[in-house]
Write a protein that holds these residues in place. Structure first.
Motif: not given
Length: 347
Positions: A130-146
């Protein structure tokens, strides 16, 4: 089922080969003319005169895949340097750099909405960000690992923001529901690695290309192909749906590009580079469908007039194999990436 001996395998291969030959012969009988004959009185297409308008520098290793968002402005690239980069192709600026858990990326996809990107490769997984949301490290948040593939992920495309279509080296096609992270569909699609997927303009159908030398037309609601297309003599590395929705183009390791038509159920165009010795890694069609473009292992992008069958020009500039090309949805630009570590935007 007991394993078959060599004689049985040979007999089955011959039977299949004879059947394919019979199908081709029947198709030839039904083909009362060629596309080139019907278009002989048309004027030649204008010479394509586009050049590199933006040179996107940022990757430090081979770039394997590029795909535009629906806005025709932003694109995503995946490289063996272990990074996804989202670019603003109008300014050549990096919008976002996403570090990957595996550097062996083979395919990238941008959701039409521009909200999500997906990638995968030799990690046997499709990862959605999800390129509109960031994780704790400031990177794009992973939505799913399929996960769950038994082979590499070769191609992925978003049906919408909540569904992803994937093809892989275990011969399978899968459709994933991203909200629950589960497959809604899974089936064997080809007799070899599924290499490329292209969605129809309405996203209700799609075309696949495979190392088994065939291409197939599918409905997203079904697990059996609507049509199968023969003709190539080596791996089909890329497929691209025709903007009309009535056919598709291909680029192959057999050093040809081809045009297939759903209505006539067969090949209607055959294209070769001037040197006749370049394999094609990727293909795209112009907005009108008049031009077919193919990225090649001779470092160039070749262009043909689909109606006349003539070679129209060559886009030169890359210094190594062109691995992927993508036409902007509005038809105004072409993005190409290469083993030379660079991305070019042609306008």
């Amino acid at each position: 089922m007991a394993p078959k001996d060599d004689a049985e395998v040979t007999a089955l291969k011959k039977e299949l080969s004879d059947l394919i030959t019979k199908i081709k012969d029947e198709q030839k009988k039904a083909a009362d003319c060629t596309l080139q004959d019907k278009c002989s009185d048309m004027g030649d297409a204008p010479k394509v005169r586009i050049s590199t308008k933006k040179f996107l520098k940022g990757h430090i290793n081979k770039v394997n895949s590029v795909h535009f968002a629906g806005d025709s402005r932003h694109c995503v690239t995946g490289s063996l340097d272990g990074k996804l980069i989202i670019w603003d192709t109008w300014t050549a600026n990096k919008v976002q750099v996403i570090p990957l858990r595996s550097a062996w990326v083979m395919s990238v996809a941008f959701a039409e909405s521009g909200n999500f990107v997906a990638c995968g490769g030799m990690d046997n997984m499709c990862t959605v960000y999800d390129i509109n949301n960031r994780d704790a490290q400031g990177n794009a948040k992973i939505v799913r690992e399929l996960a769950g593939y038994e082979g590499f992920l070769s191609s992925c495309r978003f049906l919408d923001d909540t569904h992803v279509l994937t093809g892989s080296g275990d011969l399978k096609i899968c459709i994933w529901d991203l909200q629950v992270g589960k497959k809604t569909s899974e089936f064997d699609a080809h007799n070899g690695d599924v290499v490329s997927i292209s969605l129809s303009p309405d996203k209700n159908t799609y075309v696949t290309g495979s190392v088994d030398r065939t291409c197939k037309l599918w409905d997203v609601r079904e697990s059996t192909p609507k049509q199968t297309f023969f003709g190539h003599e080596a791996d089909v590395n890329s497929v691209s749906y025709h903007p009309s929705g009535f056919g598709f183009a291909t680029g192959s390791e057999d050093k040809t590009a081809r045009l297939f038509d759903f209505r006539s159920d067969q090949q209607i165009g055959h294209f070769e580079p001037p040197n006749k010795s370049s394999g094609f890694t990727s293909c795209a069609l112009s907005y009108s469908g008049r031009y077919i473009l193919c990225g090649s292992d001779d470092n160039n992008v070749h262009i043909w007039d689909t109606m006349k069958g003539s070679h129209n020009g060559t886009l030169s500039g890359h210094e190594n194999r062109v691995t992927s090309i993508c036409m902007a949805p509005n038809g105004m630009a072409l993005a190409s990436c290469s083993w030379d570590n660079h991305v070019r935007v042609w306008v």
